[in-house]
Design a protein around this motif. Structure first.
Motif, short mmCIF file in Angstrom:
data_model
loop_
_atom_site.label_atom_id
_atom_site.label_comp_id
_atom_site.label_asym_id
_atom_site.label_seq_id
_atom_site.Cartn_x
_atom_site.Cartn_y
_atom_site.Cartn_z
N LEU A 1 0.82 -1.21 0.00
CA LEU A 1 0.00 0.00 0.00
C LEU A 1 0.86 1.26 0.00
O LEU A 1 0.52 2.25 -0.65
N ALA A 2 1.97 1.24 0.72
CA ALA A 2 2.88 2.38 0.72
C ALA A 2 3.40 2.64 -0.69
O ALA A 2 3.45 3.78 -1.15
N ASN A 3 3.74 1.56 -1.38
CA ASN A 3 4.21 1.68 -2.76
C ASN A 3 3.11 2.25 -3.66
O ASN A 3 3.36 3.13 -4.48
N ALA A 4 1.89 1.79 -3.49
CA ALA A 4 0.77 2.25 -4.31
C ALA A 4 0.44 3.72 -4.06
O ALA A 4 -0.01 4.43 -4.96
N ALA A 5 0.68 4.19 -2.82
CA ALA A 5 0.34 5.57 -2.46
C ALA A 5 1.54 6.51 -2.54
O ALA A 5 1.42 7.70 -2.24
N PHE A 6 2.72 5.99 -2.92
CA PHE A 6 3.93 6.79 -3.05
C PHE A 6 4.34 7.44 -1.73
O PHE A 6 4.77 8.61 -1.70
N ILE A 7 4.22 6.68 -0.64
CA ILE A 7 4.66 7.16 0.66
C ILE A 7 5.50 6.08 1.32
O ILE A 7 5.55 4.94 0.85
N THR A 8 6.14 6.42 2.43
CA THR A 8 6.98 5.44 3.13
C THR A 8 6.10 4.45 3.90
O THR A 8 4.97 4.78 4.27
N PRO A 9 6.63 3.26 4.16
CA PRO A 9 5.88 2.31 4.99
C PRO A 9 5.53 2.88 6.37
O PRO A 9 4.47 2.60 6.91
N GLN A 10 6.42 3.71 6.94
CA GLN A 10 6.14 4.32 8.23
C GLN A 10 4.94 5.26 8.15
O GLN A 10 4.07 5.25 9.02
N SER A 11 4.88 6.07 7.09
CA SER A 11 3.74 6.96 6.90
C SER A 11 2.47 6.16 6.63
O SER A 11 1.39 6.52 7.08
N MET A 12 2.61 5.07 5.89
CA MET A 12 1.44 4.24 5.59
C MET A 12 0.85 3.65 6.86
O MET A 12 -0.37 3.52 6.97
N GLN A 13 1.69 3.32 7.82
CA GLN A 13 1.18 2.76 9.07
C GLN A 13 0.19 3.73 9.71
O GLN A 13 -0.87 3.33 10.17
N SER A 14 0.49 5.02 9.69
CA SER A 14 -0.42 5.99 10.29
C SER A 14 -1.67 6.20 9.43
O SER A 14 -2.77 6.35 9.96
N VAL A 15 -1.53 6.17 8.11
CA VAL A 15 -2.69 6.29 7.22
C VAL A 15 -3.64 5.11 7.46
O VAL A 15 -4.85 5.28 7.62
N LEU A 16 -3.09 3.92 7.49
CA LEU A 16 -3.91 2.71 7.72
C LEU A 16 -4.56 2.72 9.09
O LEU A 16 -5.74 2.35 9.22
N ALA A 17 -3.84 3.15 10.10
CA ALA A 17 -4.40 3.20 11.45
C ALA A 17 -5.60 4.14 11.48
O ALA A 17 -6.63 3.82 12.09
N GLY A 18 -5.49 5.28 10.81
CA GLY A 18 -6.61 6.22 10.76
C GLY A 18 -7.81 5.65 10.03
O GLY A 18 -8.96 5.79 10.49
N LEU A 19 -7.57 4.99 8.91
CA LEU A 19 -8.67 4.38 8.15
C LEU A 19 -9.30 3.23 8.93
O LEU A 19 -10.51 3.02 8.87
#
Length: 143
Positions: A57-75
């Motif tokens: 998902l981080a790759n698909a959204a062009f963000i770091t895995p660390q940033s993706m963790q917070s995006v996913l947690a919010g969703l």
């Protein structure tokens, strides 16, 4: 007269400028749904392919895995995404959309239709297929 070697003649600079403008337009369009561009990318990716990992998902959204963790947690907290442990790789978690996440993904897709239409209109005389082929060639050249 534009000088040779100036930023206006740089392919990379102009691709980045285009990407920056696209991101701004998408952010504006997605405000009506209460989504960020990264959140919308996650929802769209999970709509296309459920059970994706944080790294995918981080790759698909062009963000770091660390940033993706917070995006996913919010969703996940908002009830749009659920995660479960991967049966084959116990350390990985797989994300998928909830029914309300699917609805929000469709709203996000609808919100950016006008942005996509503006891009398609600007392609003339190229077709969308020709423009995509050119973009794929550029991407491959940078791999």
């Amino acid at each position: 007269m534009i000088k040779q070697g100036s930023l206006e003649r740089s392919l990379g600079y102009n691709l980045k400028r285009t990407q920056h403008r696209l991101r701004r337009r998408m952010d504006e369009a997605l405000k009506s749904c209460g989504l960020s561009t990264a959140q919308n990318a996650v929802l769209a990716a999970l709509m296309a392919q459920p059970d994706m990992t944080n790294a995918d998902l981080a790759n698909a959204a062009f963000i770091t895995p660390q940033s993706m963790q917070s995006v996913l947690a919010g969703l996940e907290t908002a009830g749009y995404v659920v995660r479960r442990q991967d049966d084959h790789h116990k350390r990985r978690q797989l994300a998928r959309l909830t029914p309300s996440g699917e609805e929000l993904a469709l709203q996000g897709r609808a919100a950016i239709v006008q942005v996509e239409e503006a891009l398609a209109k600007a392609l003339a005389p190229l077709s969308e297929d020709e423009a995509l082929a050119l973009l794929y060639r550029l991407q491959k050249a940078l791999d």
